[in-house]
Design an enzyme around this catalytic site. Structure first.
Site, PDB file in Angstrom:
ATOM      1  N   PHE A  33       5.335   5.720  -1.049  1.00 58.15           N
ATOM      2  CA  PHE A  33       4.570   4.699  -1.227  1.00 58.15           C
ATOM      3  C   PHE A  33       3.513   4.734  -2.546  1.00 58.15           C
ATOM      4  O   PHE A  33       2.566   4.743  -2.380  1.00 58.15           O
ATOM      5  CB  PHE A  33       3.581   4.160  -0.112  1.00 58.15           C
ATOM      6  CG  PHE A  33       4.572   4.083   1.371  1.00 58.15           C
ATOM      7  CD1 PHE A  33       5.201   3.090   1.484  1.00 58.15           C
ATOM      8  CD2 PHE A  33       4.229   5.181   2.339  1.00 58.15           C
ATOM      9  CE1 PHE A  33       5.867   3.000   2.772  1.00 58.15           C
ATOM     10  CE2 PHE A  33       5.062   5.058   3.439  1.00 58.15           C
ATOM     11  CZ  PHE A  33       5.717   4.026   3.691  1.00 58.15           C
ATOM     12  N   GLY A  62      -2.820  12.222   3.879  1.00 62.12           N
ATOM     13  CA  GLY A  62      -1.644  11.441   4.140  1.00 62.12           C
ATOM     14  C   GLY A  62      -0.571  11.665   2.889  1.00 62.12           C
ATOM     15  O   GLY A  62      -0.559  11.463   1.833  1.00 62.12           O
ATOM     16  N   ASP A  87      -1.392  16.195   6.856  1.00 58.20           N
ATOM     17  CA  ASP A  87      -0.861  15.230   7.536  1.00 58.20           C
ATOM     18  C   ASP A  87      -0.440  15.409   8.898  1.00 58.20           C
ATOM     19  O   ASP A  87       0.315  16.527   9.063  1.00 58.20           O
ATOM     20  CB  ASP A  87       0.552  14.595   6.610  1.00 58.20           C
ATOM     21  CG  ASP A  87       0.850  13.044   7.206  1.00 58.20           C
ATOM     22  OD1 ASP A  87       1.079  12.852   8.246  1.00 58.20           O
ATOM     23  OD2 ASP A  87       1.044  12.326   6.124  1.00 58.20           O
ATOM     24  N   GLY A  91       3.253   9.613  11.220  1.00 55.91           N
ATOM     25  CA  GLY A  91       3.129   8.178  10.528  1.00 55.91           C
ATOM     26  C   GLY A  91       1.980   7.697  11.094  1.00 55.91           C
ATOM     27  O   GLY A  91       0.931   8.077  12.018  1.00 55.91           O
ATOM     28  N   SER A 140      -6.417  14.472  10.716  1.00 52.41           N
ATOM     29  CA  SER A 140      -7.584  14.529   9.552  1.00 52.41           C
ATOM     30  C   SER A 140      -8.807  14.946  10.233  1.00 52.41           C
ATOM     31  O   SER A 140      -9.560  15.791   9.627  1.00 52.41           O
ATOM     32  CB  SER A 140      -7.550  13.266   8.701  1.00 52.41           C
ATOM     33  OG  SER A 140      -8.252  13.194   7.755  1.00 52.41           O
ATOM     34  N   ASP A 157      -5.231   8.880   1.356  1.00 55.16           N
ATOM     35  CA  ASP A 157      -4.262   7.927   1.382  1.00 55.16           C
ATOM     36  C   ASP A 157      -3.441   8.188   2.690  1.00 55.16           C
ATOM     37  O   ASP A 157      -2.482   8.034   3.098  1.00 55.16           O
ATOM     38  CB  ASP A 157      -2.981   8.212   0.490  1.00 55.16           C
ATOM     39  CG  ASP A 157      -2.093   7.303   0.317  1.00 55.16           C
ATOM     40  OD1 ASP A 157      -2.447   5.873   0.747  1.00 55.16           O
ATOM     41  OD2 ASP A 157      -1.004   7.404  -0.195  1.00 55.16           O
ATOM     42  N   HIS A 160      -4.573   3.561   7.257  1.00 54.77           N
ATOM     43  CA  HIS A 160      -5.171   2.542   6.594  1.00 54.77           C
ATOM     44  C   HIS A 160      -5.997   1.548   7.650  1.00 54.77           C
ATOM     45  O   HIS A 160      -6.512   0.467   7.120  1.00 54.77           O
ATOM     46  CB  HIS A 160      -4.440   1.763   5.894  1.00 54.77           C
ATOM     47  CG  HIS A 160      -3.829   2.490   4.748  1.00 54.77           C
ATOM     48  ND1 HIS A 160      -4.339   3.789   4.256  1.00 54.77           N
ATOM     49  CD2 HIS A 160      -3.103   2.105   3.465  1.00 54.77           C
ATOM     50  CE1 HIS A 160      -3.744   4.129   3.180  1.00 54.77           C
ATOM     51  NE2 HIS A 160      -2.792   3.405   2.698  1.00 54.77           N
ATOM     52  N   HIS A 185      -6.327   5.321  -2.305  1.00 53.19           N
ATOM     53  CA  HIS A 185      -5.259   4.425  -2.647  1.00 53.19           C
ATOM     54  C   HIS A 185      -5.105   3.257  -1.619  1.00 53.19           C
ATOM     55  O   HIS A 185      -6.031   3.318  -0.606  1.00 53.19           O
ATOM     56  CB  HIS A 185      -3.969   5.374  -2.274  1.00 53.19           C
ATOM     57  CG  HIS A 185      -2.494   4.611  -2.969  1.00 53.19           C
ATOM     58  ND1 HIS A 185      -1.545   4.638  -2.211  1.00 53.19           N
ATOM     59  CD2 HIS A 185      -2.493   4.183  -4.171  1.00 53.19           C
ATOM     60  CE1 HIS A 185      -0.633   3.973  -3.205  1.00 53.19           C
ATOM     61  NE2 HIS A 185      -1.222   3.661  -4.275  1.00 53.19           N
TER      62      HIS A 185
HETATM   63  N1  SAH Z   1       0.679   9.339   0.207  1.00 50.29           N
HETATM   64  C1  SAH Z   1       1.993   9.269   0.743  1.00 50.29           C
HETATM   65  C2  SAH Z   1       1.661   8.148   1.710  1.00 50.29           C
HETATM   66  C3  SAH Z   1       1.052   8.369   2.696  1.00 50.29           C
HETATM   67  S1  SAH Z   1       1.338   7.312   4.151  1.00 50.29           S
HETATM   68  C4  SAH Z   1       3.079   9.012  -0.591  1.00 50.29           C
HETATM   69  O1  SAH Z   1       2.810   9.010  -1.715  1.00 50.29           O
HETATM   70  O2  SAH Z   1       4.120   8.214  -0.311  1.00 50.29           O
HETATM   71  C5  SAH Z   1       0.126   7.791   5.294  1.00 50.29           C
HETATM   72  C6  SAH Z   1      -0.121   9.042   5.952  1.00 50.29           C
HETATM   73  O3  SAH Z   1      -1.047   9.403   6.759  1.00 50.29           O
HETATM   74  C7  SAH Z   1       1.438   8.980   6.916  1.00 50.29           C
HETATM   75  O4  SAH Z   1       2.077   9.987   6.538  1.00 50.29           O
HETATM   76  C8  SAH Z   1       0.723   9.264   8.349  1.00 50.29           C
HETATM   77  O5  SAH Z   1       1.152  10.418   9.000  1.00 50.29           O
HETATM   78  C9  SAH Z   1      -0.632   9.914   7.617  1.00 50.29           C
HETATM   79  N2  SAH Z   1      -1.885   9.892   8.693  1.00 50.29           N
HETATM   80  C10 SAH Z   1      -2.456   8.748   9.252  1.00 50.29           C
HETATM   81  N3  SAH Z   1      -3.403   8.910  10.063  1.00 50.29           N
HETATM   82  C11 SAH Z   1      -3.661  10.324  10.052  1.00 50.29           C
HETATM   83  C12 SAH Z   1      -4.389  11.237  10.832  1.00 50.29           C
HETATM   84  N4  SAH Z   1      -5.525  10.870  11.574  1.00 50.29           N
HETATM   85  N5  SAH Z   1      -4.432  12.544  10.357  1.00 50.29           N
HETATM   86  C13 SAH Z   1      -3.455  12.983   9.646  1.00 50.29           C
HETATM   87  N6  SAH Z   1      -2.505  12.148   8.899  1.00 50.29           N
HETATM   88  C14 SAH Z   1      -2.663  10.876   9.061  1.00 50.29           C
HETATM   89 MG    MG Z   2      -0.643   4.750  -0.093  1.00 44.81          MG
END
Ligand code: SAH
Ligand code: MG
Length: 226
Positions: A33, A62, A87, A91, A140, A157, A160, A185
């Site tokens: 993304f 992320g 990550d 997802g 995280s 990122d 969200h 992001h």
């Molecule tokens: N930066 C990526 C998109 C990230 S999408 C790109 O360039 O395509 C958001 C990501 O955040 C997902 O893979 C999801 O697994 C991760 N995520 C969401 N909550 C999280 C958490 N609490 N700890 C670790 N990772 C998390």
């Molecule tokens: Mg993003």
């Protein structure tokens, strides 16, 4: 790209440019993304961070399948920094079945859960970035609560939703060193374009008086710590 001052490293060579072009092409074709122009802005911000201090530490929250990881990893490689890409690889809420950003091909048939880790690893191996990109698989807030290394560059990122976005901001923004960079992001001023939490944490960063705007591209916002 135009919003950020161009950084041409003194060592800019044909070989370096070729390597960068290859990494950008790879990032562009990776699942994820991040539009190309935003990815290149992300790279430029990380490049400045890496050039600002020796042996810089970068963190990305992320990673998904490694698209943004390659843009930041390119800057890490070029400046001798190390990128920790965090990550849990299951997802975010918005990636689960029935939500807008679900991709059924990323579900592990053995568990029925999303697992982007094999895809992330494949991207990093293809990019030949294993020497400067380290994956951290986990939640995280759990990692940020034990993290003590100052960050020259931090990219948020992750999830969200209200709770994950604020947890990322509270857990990671304080780890950015003075003069370091924080990138966020999916910051959308108009609610019709996307969810509130990334925008709200960006506002909070500015309101804290600790960060100033240092460029933007699409929904990417670059901040610098005073
Ligand atoms: N930066 C990526 C998109 C990230 S999408 C790109 O360039 O395509 C958001 C990501 O955040 C997902 O893979 C999801 O697994 C991760 N995520 C969401 N909550 C999280 C958490 N609490 N700890 C670790 N990772 C998390
Ligand atoms: Mg993003």
């Amino acid at each position: 790209m135009d919003d950020l001052p161009p950084t041409v490293p003194s060592t800019d060579t044909a070989e370096l440019r070729e390597r960068r072009d290859r990494l950008f092409a790879l990032a562009s074709s990776a699942t994820g993304f991040m539009p190309e122009d935003e990815g290149e802005s992300l790279y430029l911000a990380a490049l400045r961070a890496g050039a600002s201090v020796g042996n810089a530490t970068f963190v990305e929250i992320g990673a998904w399948c490694g698209k943004s990881t390659v843009y930041i990893g390119a800057a890490a490689e070029e400046t001798g920094a190390v990128l920790f890409s965090l990550d849990h690889h299951h997802g975010s809420e918005e990636n689960q079945a029935g939500w807008e950003h679900h991709d059924g091909t990323l579900v592990d048939p053995a568990t029925g859960r999303i697992d982007t880790l094999p895809h992330w690893r494949r991207t990093i191996v293809d990019a030949d970035l294993e020497s400067c990109v380290v994956g951290i698989v986990g939640d995280s807030p759990t990692v940020s609560s034990r993290w003590s290394t100052p960050l020259a560059f931090c990219f948020i990122d992750g999830g969200h939703g209200e709770e994950p976005a604020w947890a990322d901001f509270r857990g990671w923004a304080p780890r950015v060193v003075e003069g370091g960079w924080l990138a966020i992001h999916d910051v959308f001023a108009n609610p019709d374009d996307g969810g509130r939490p990334p925008y709200d944490i960006w506002l909070a960063a500015l309101a804290s008086g600790e960060f100033v705007e240092d460029g933007e591209c699409g929904s990417l916002r670059i901040l610098r710590r005073l």
